[in-house]
Scaffold this motif. Structure first.
Motif, short mmCIF file in Angstrom:
data_model
loop_
_atom_site.label_atom_id
_atom_site.label_comp_id
_atom_site.label_asym_id
_atom_site.label_seq_id
_atom_site.Cartn_x
_atom_site.Cartn_y
_atom_site.Cartn_z
N ALA A 161 0.83 -1.21 0.00
CA ALA A 161 0.00 0.00 0.00
C ALA A 161 0.86 1.25 0.00
O ALA A 161 0.58 2.23 -0.72
N PHE A 162 1.93 1.26 0.78
CA PHE A 162 2.80 2.43 0.84
C PHE A 162 3.54 2.62 -0.47
O PHE A 162 3.69 3.75 -0.96
N LEU A 163 4.01 1.53 -1.09
CA LEU A 163 4.66 1.63 -2.38
C LEU A 163 3.70 2.22 -3.41
O LEU A 163 4.07 3.13 -4.18
N ALA A 164 2.47 1.74 -3.43
CA ALA A 164 1.47 2.30 -4.35
C ALA A 164 1.22 3.76 -4.07
O ALA A 164 1.11 4.59 -4.99
N ASP A 165 1.13 4.12 -2.80
CA ASP A 165 0.85 5.50 -2.43
C ASP A 165 1.95 6.45 -2.89
O ASP A 165 1.68 7.58 -3.28
N LEU A 166 3.20 5.99 -2.86
CA LEU A 166 4.32 6.83 -3.24
C LEU A 166 4.28 7.23 -4.71
O LEU A 166 4.80 8.29 -5.08
N ASP B 157 17.59 10.64 9.22
CA ASP B 157 16.45 10.57 10.12
C ASP B 157 15.23 10.03 9.39
O ASP B 157 14.76 10.62 8.41
N GLY B 158 14.68 8.90 9.87
CA GLY B 158 13.50 8.31 9.26
C GLY B 158 12.19 8.87 9.76
O GLY B 158 11.12 8.50 9.25
N GLY B 159 12.22 9.74 10.76
CA GLY B 159 11.00 10.35 11.27
C GLY B 159 10.01 9.34 11.81
O GLY B 159 10.36 8.44 12.58
N PHE B 160 8.76 9.48 11.39
CA PHE B 160 7.69 8.59 11.84
C PHE B 160 7.62 7.29 11.02
O PHE B 160 6.84 6.40 11.36
N LEU B 161 8.37 7.19 9.94
CA LEU B 161 8.27 5.99 9.11
C LEU B 161 8.76 4.77 9.88
O LEU B 161 9.84 4.80 10.47
N LEU C 72 12.89 2.56 -3.51
CA LEU C 72 12.32 3.26 -4.66
C LEU C 72 13.17 4.47 -5.02
O LEU C 72 13.42 4.74 -6.21
N LEU C 73 13.64 5.20 -4.04
CA LEU C 73 14.50 6.36 -4.30
C LEU C 73 15.79 5.93 -4.98
O LEU C 73 16.25 6.57 -5.93
N LEU C 74 16.41 4.87 -4.50
CA LEU C 74 17.64 4.38 -5.10
C LEU C 74 17.40 3.93 -6.55
O LEU C 74 18.22 4.19 -7.44
N ALA C 75 16.26 3.29 -6.78
CA ALA C 75 15.95 2.80 -8.12
C ALA C 75 15.70 3.94 -9.10
O ALA C 75 15.88 3.78 -10.31
N THR C 76 15.27 5.10 -8.59
CA THR C 76 15.04 6.25 -9.46
C THR C 76 16.26 7.16 -9.56
O THR C 76 16.17 8.25 -10.14
N GLY C 77 17.38 6.73 -8.98
CA GLY C 77 18.62 7.46 -9.15
C GLY C 77 18.88 8.56 -8.16
O GLY C 77 19.79 9.38 -8.36
N ALA C 78 18.15 8.62 -7.05
CA ALA C 78 18.36 9.69 -6.06
C ALA C 78 19.70 9.51 -5.36
O ALA C 78 20.11 8.39 -5.03
N ILE D 238 17.81 11.76 -1.07
CA ILE D 238 17.20 10.79 -0.17
C ILE D 238 16.89 11.44 1.19
O ILE D 238 15.81 11.25 1.75
N ALA D 239 17.85 12.22 1.70
CA ALA D 239 17.61 12.90 2.97
C ALA D 239 16.43 13.86 2.86
O ALA D 239 15.61 13.96 3.78
N GLU D 240 16.33 14.58 1.74
CA GLU D 240 15.20 15.49 1.54
C GLU D 240 13.89 14.75 1.48
O GLU D 240 12.87 15.19 2.04
N ALA D 241 13.88 13.61 0.80
CA ALA D 241 12.65 12.83 0.68
C ALA D 241 12.19 12.31 2.04
O ALA D 241 10.99 12.31 2.35
N PHE D 242 13.13 11.86 2.86
CA PHE D 242 12.75 11.37 4.20
C PHE D 242 12.32 12.53 5.10
O PHE D 242 11.43 12.35 5.95
N ALA D 243 12.93 13.70 4.94
CA ALA D 243 12.49 14.86 5.72
C ALA D 243 11.07 15.24 5.37
O ALA D 243 10.28 15.66 6.22
N LEU D 244 10.68 15.08 4.09
CA LEU D 244 9.34 15.42 3.63
C LEU D 244 8.32 14.36 4.00
O LEU D 244 7.22 14.68 4.47
N ARG D 245 8.66 13.09 3.81
CA ARG D 245 7.69 12.01 3.94
C ARG D 245 7.78 11.26 5.26
O ARG D 245 6.90 10.47 5.59
N GLY D 246 8.87 11.50 6.02
CA GLY D 246 9.01 10.82 7.31
C GLY D 246 8.29 11.52 8.41
O GLY D 246 7.88 10.94 9.37
#
Length: 330
Positions: free
Chosen positions: A96-101, A296-300, A311-317, A322-330
């Motif tokens: 579900a989380f993969l789909a949501d992303l 920091d993974g935050g609430f994840l 998913l981030l690694l697979a898209t070339g981040a 990666i840190a920015e994405a976890f700050a936003l989504r964590g």
């Protein structure tokens, strides 16, 4: 111009909801699953059923889940008002989380399943399918991303966890609670989850295959010996630390050394709540680990953090992305 609405498209995978009994290898089709749902035909919602990936939830892959999302996206482009996916509950919180992303549509993407096989007393699959179709067709659920619907509760993919091995009420969102409920056939959405720009769904499958992410659950007297050489076999690591994000002091240098070679994300093994950032200072604390380069993974929780990191690694981040994405989504 939008084509004629299809109503709801149901994509049937495998899992407990499709297991008719003890016959080895037997599986109910999506049509057979929906035929056993009392009241479904009377909803007035056009329903198209398609069978895909007849495998248990525990055998699903990232690539297969992304294929299902692509199928669902095409259904919406063809005019579907919403999509329901039936699958095994073993990995439901992760799929579900993969789909949501990656889900880019306002149309609801609803996942459901069952904790009891259809032949068992008190089988929950029919009620879950009925509720899921109601949610997928509901205007109130539009724009909420991927949702998990079981036991007449509507959960955000971002928060939902499987919290019991057998109970029909196994799914909960410990850090947030359900977004809504199905009451007397009516979908009542009480909260609206924050939505972010979706990540690319058309991931190169070869890069996805090589984007291996390890998960290390920290335990008492853990020296991290089994992490030796990880940088040669994996491209990322998620650490499920104690409590607010702590590890034994002897483990901290090993994690710091790994963080110099690959992204290492710090989460909590507790199942709810956030890791901290700067409350404790001792070796192995969250402050010490962040100084050593951990993200920091935050609430994840660890499982969802692993999904996001891969998913981030697979898209070339890179590490900063990666840190920015976890700050936003964590």
């Amino acid at each position: 111009m939008r084509e004629r609405a299809l109503g709801v498209v149901l994509l049937a995978l495998g899992g407990t909801i499709s297991v008719p009994g003890q016959a080895r290898g037997a599986r109910l089709s999506g049509a057979e699953i929906t035929a056993a749902v009392p009241g479904l035909a009377e909803l007035g919602v056009p329903l198209e059923v398609r069978d895909v990936h007849a495998v248990p939830g525990g055998s699903l892959t990232f690539a297969q889940v992304l294929d299902v999302v692509a199928d669902a996206s095409r259904a919406v482009a063809e005019g579907a008002d919403g999509v329901v996916v039936t699958q095994g509950t073993d990995t439901l919180e992760e799929t579900a989380f993969l789909a949501d992303l990656v889900w880019p549509h306002d149309a609801p993407f609803v996942l459901t399943g069952a904790m009891r096989q259809p032949a068992m007393a008190g089988a929950d699959g029919p009620a879950n399918v009925l509720a899921a179709v109601r949610v997928a067709a509901a205007r109130e659920a539009r724009g909420a991303g991927a949702l998990v619907v079981l036991n007449d509760e509507v959960h955000a993919a971002r928060w939902v966890r499987k919290t019991h091995s057998t109970n029909p009420a196994a799914f909960a969102s410990p850090s947030a609670g359900p977004l809504g409920h199905v009451v007397e056939g009516r979908v009542r959405m009480l909260l609206t989850p924050p939505r972010h720009e979706p990540l690319p769904a058309d991931v190169d499958r070869e890069r996805l295959e090589t984007a291996r992410v390890a998960l290390h659950v920290v335990t008492l007297d853990d020296d991290g010996a089994r992490l030796d050489g990880l940088e040669a076999t994996h491209r990322g690591l998620v650490v499920a630390g104690f409590g607010v994000g702590h590890v034994p002091d002897v483990l901290a240098p090993r994690l710091g050394a790994l963080a110099a070679h690959l992204p290492v994300v710090l989460t909590s093994r507790t199942g709810s709540g956030s890791v901290l950032r700067h409350t404790y200072e001792a070796p192995g604390s969250e402050t010490d680990l962040r100084r050593r380069g951990l993200i920091d993974g935050g609430f994840l929780d660890p499982y969802k953090a692993r999904v996001l990191l891969r998913l981030l690694l697979a898209t070339g981040a890179g590490r900063d992305g990666i840190a920015e994405a976890f700050a936003l989504r964590g």
